[in-house]
Design a protein around this motif. Structure first.
Motif, short mmCIF file in Angstrom:
data_model
loop_
_atom_site.label_atom_id
_atom_site.label_comp_id
_atom_site.label_asym_id
_atom_site.label_seq_id
_atom_site.Cartn_x
_atom_site.Cartn_y
_atom_site.Cartn_z
N ASP A 169 0.83 -1.22 0.00
CA ASP A 169 0.00 0.00 0.00
C ASP A 169 0.87 1.26 0.00
O ASP A 169 0.65 2.20 0.77
N ARG A 170 1.90 1.24 -0.84
CA ARG A 170 2.81 2.37 -1.06
C ARG A 170 3.68 2.69 0.15
O ARG A 170 4.38 3.70 0.16
N ARG A 171 3.68 1.84 1.15
CA ARG A 171 4.55 2.03 2.30
C ARG A 171 5.57 0.89 2.37
O ARG A 171 5.25 -0.24 2.03
N GLN A 172 6.76 1.23 2.81
CA GLN A 172 7.81 0.21 2.86
C GLN A 172 7.53 -0.79 3.97
O GLN A 172 7.15 -0.43 5.08
N TRP A 173 7.76 -2.06 3.64
CA TRP A 173 7.54 -3.16 4.58
C TRP A 173 8.90 -3.69 5.03
O TRP A 173 9.75 -4.00 4.21
N ASP A 174 9.10 -3.79 6.32
CA ASP A 174 10.39 -4.24 6.86
C ASP A 174 10.45 -5.76 6.87
O ASP A 174 10.02 -6.42 7.82
N VAL A 175 11.00 -6.33 5.80
CA VAL A 175 11.08 -7.79 5.68
C VAL A 175 12.01 -8.37 6.73
O VAL A 175 11.75 -9.44 7.29
N ASP A 176 13.10 -7.68 7.03
CA ASP A 176 14.08 -8.20 7.98
C ASP A 176 13.47 -8.39 9.36
O ASP A 176 13.83 -9.34 10.07
N GLN A 177 12.57 -7.51 9.74
CA GLN A 177 11.97 -7.59 11.07
C GLN A 177 10.64 -8.36 11.06
O GLN A 177 10.37 -9.12 12.00
N ARG A 178 9.86 -8.20 10.00
CA ARG A 178 8.49 -8.73 10.01
C ARG A 178 8.30 -9.94 9.10
O ARG A 178 7.25 -10.58 9.15
N GLY A 179 9.33 -10.25 8.31
CA GLY A 179 9.16 -11.34 7.35
C GLY A 179 8.32 -10.87 6.17
O GLY A 179 7.97 -9.69 6.04
N TRP A 180 8.01 -11.80 5.28
CA TRP A 180 7.17 -11.45 4.13
C TRP A 180 5.77 -11.02 4.56
O TRP A 180 5.26 -11.52 5.57
N PRO A 181 5.13 -10.13 3.81
CA PRO A 181 3.69 -9.90 4.04
C PRO A 181 2.90 -11.16 3.70
O PRO A 181 3.40 -12.06 3.00
N GLU A 182 1.68 -11.26 4.17
CA GLU A 182 0.89 -12.48 3.99
C GLU A 182 0.39 -12.64 2.56
O GLU A 182 0.21 -13.76 2.08
N GLN A 183 0.16 -11.53 1.84
CA GLN A 183 -0.39 -11.60 0.49
C GLN A 183 0.67 -12.01 -0.53
O GLN A 183 1.86 -11.98 -0.25
N GLU A 184 0.20 -12.38 -1.72
CA GLU A 184 1.12 -12.60 -2.82
C GLU A 184 1.87 -11.31 -3.13
O GLU A 184 1.31 -10.21 -3.02
N ILE A 185 3.12 -11.45 -3.52
CA ILE A 185 3.98 -10.30 -3.78
C ILE A 185 4.34 -10.26 -5.26
O ILE A 185 4.71 -11.29 -5.84
N GLU A 186 4.26 -9.10 -5.83
CA GLU A 186 4.55 -8.91 -7.25
C GLU A 186 6.03 -8.60 -7.46
O GLU A 186 6.60 -7.76 -6.77
N LEU A 187 6.64 -9.29 -8.42
CA LEU A 187 8.00 -9.00 -8.86
C LEU A 187 7.94 -8.82 -10.36
O LEU A 187 7.76 -9.79 -11.11
N ARG A 188 8.11 -7.58 -10.82
CA ARG A 188 7.93 -7.28 -12.24
C ARG A 188 9.14 -7.69 -13.06
O ARG A 188 10.28 -7.59 -12.61
N ALA A 189 8.84 -8.15 -14.27
CA ALA A 189 9.89 -8.49 -15.24
C ALA A 189 9.80 -7.50 -16.39
O ALA A 189 8.78 -7.44 -17.09
N THR A 190 10.84 -6.70 -16.55
CA THR A 190 10.86 -5.71 -17.62
C THR A 190 12.03 -6.00 -18.56
O THR A 190 13.07 -6.51 -18.15
N GLY A 191 11.84 -5.66 -19.82
CA GLY A 191 12.89 -5.83 -20.81
C GLY A 191 12.70 -4.84 -21.93
O GLY A 191 11.57 -4.58 -22.36
N GLY A 192 13.80 -4.25 -22.41
CA GLY A 192 13.69 -3.24 -23.45
C GLY A 192 12.91 -2.02 -23.01
O GLY A 192 12.29 -1.34 -23.84
N GLY A 193 12.89 -1.75 -21.69
CA GLY A 193 12.15 -0.61 -21.18
C GLY A 193 10.66 -0.83 -21.12
O GLY A 193 9.90 0.11 -20.84
N ARG A 194 10.22 -2.08 -21.34
CA ARG A 194 8.78 -2.37 -21.35
C ARG A 194 8.44 -3.44 -20.32
O ARG A 194 9.24 -4.35 -20.08
N PHE A 195 7.23 -3.36 -19.77
CA PHE A 195 6.74 -4.37 -18.86
C PHE A 195 6.43 -5.64 -19.65
O PHE A 195 5.68 -5.62 -20.62
N GLN A 196 7.00 -6.76 -19.24
CA GLN A 196 6.81 -8.03 -19.95
C GLN A 196 5.91 -9.00 -19.20
O GLN A 196 5.35 -9.92 -19.80
N GLY A 197 5.78 -8.80 -17.92
CA GLY A 197 4.99 -9.71 -17.09
C GLY A 197 5.44 -9.58 -15.65
O GLY A 197 6.24 -8.70 -15.31
N ARG A 198 4.95 -10.46 -14.81
CA ARG A 198 5.33 -10.38 -13.41
C ARG A 198 5.30 -11.76 -12.76
O ARG A 198 4.47 -12.61 -13.09
#
Length: 250
Positions: free
Chosen positions: A181-210
């Motif tokens: 929700d646009r706020r930084q999450w402290d993974v080191d202290q709190r671990g992963w958030p419970e929801q699925e996490i998006e990791l974007r894959a970009t190439g050639g300056g364009r969004f290719q998927g996630r």
């Protein structure tokens, strides 16, 4: 975890008892051996424990060595009083050298772990780059990276979505941080958030998927691991940009 706890207990026991046993062994020779030589023998014990243990074990060994050197190996014997100034100096140096050695041993062990970990990360990136160049299908590259991400980030599952963005899930950013929700999450202290996490894959300056990362509760992947994950996702984006995306997963 039980194995490591047992090992730590054994090391701590050795830290306390080891110098005592060696000092007792040296008692018959205290009349013929110089105090400095006996102190050097005790330093060997400190080094042995520090290399196999941690800073606490090394420090306890150094303290134990200095105490039993004073009690058994300096006059008056069986007393914590030292009559000769040279023996006082030797005892102080024994403690100081023991503490220094324990710190150096712990640091060397830490650097070794970092080197091994770095080599593993480098191998993951290198293997993925080679696969990206030789694979005949981008799906092969994507599947390979999904497996890498599961191991690297301690995930329960990982899937890849081609196409446009949907929703606003937590995101693993390019700098390795995680935003919820646009706020930084402290993974080191709190671990992963419970929801699925998006990791974007970009190439050639364009969004290719996630990549959609399904975290394991309580897992706390390091910043270094998260940055490697970002690099792997970028490799997927580059492969997709070069060859065109494969068919979406069913």
């Amino acid at each position: 975890m039980v194995r490591y706890a047992l090992r730590d207990r054994i090391i701590l026991a050795a830290a306390l008892v080891g110098p005592l046993l060696v000092a007792l062994i040296l008692v018959p020779f205290r009349g013929s051996l110089a105090s400095t030589n006996m102190a050097l023998i005790l330093v060997v014990v400190v080094v042995a424990v520090a290399v196999g243990g941690n800073r606490l074990a090394g420090a306890l060994t150094a303290l134990s060595a200095a105490v039993w050197f004073d009690f058994f190996l300096t006059r008056p014997y069986q007393s914590f009083t030292i009559s000769k100034s040279d023996d006082v100096t030797t005892a102080v140096l024994l403690l100081a050298v023991g503490l220094a050695v324990s710190q150096l041993a712990a640091r060397a062990r830490r650097l070794q772990v970092i080197t091994i970990t770095d080599a593993d990360y480098l191998a993951r990136v290198h293997d993925t780059a080679q696969l990206s160049q030789s694979a005949t299908s981008t799906d092969v590259v994507v599947d390979h990276i999904k497996r890498q991400l599961r191991e690297l980030l301690q995930l329960r599952d990982c899937r890849f979505e081609y196409g446009s963005l949907l929703g606003h899930p937590p995101r693993l950013e390019q700098d390795g941080s995680v935003r919820v929700d646009r706020r930084q999450w402290d993974v080191d202290q709190r671990g992963w958030p419970e929801q699925e996490i998006e990791l974007r894959a970009t190439g050639g300056g364009r969004f290719q998927g996630r990549f959609m990362l399904k975290p394991t509760p309580g897992a706390r992947p390091s910043l270094q691991a998260r940055l490697v994950a970002v690099t792997l996702a970028d490799q997927a984006g580059a492969a997709l940009d070069t060859a065109g995306p494969g068919s979406p997963e069913q």
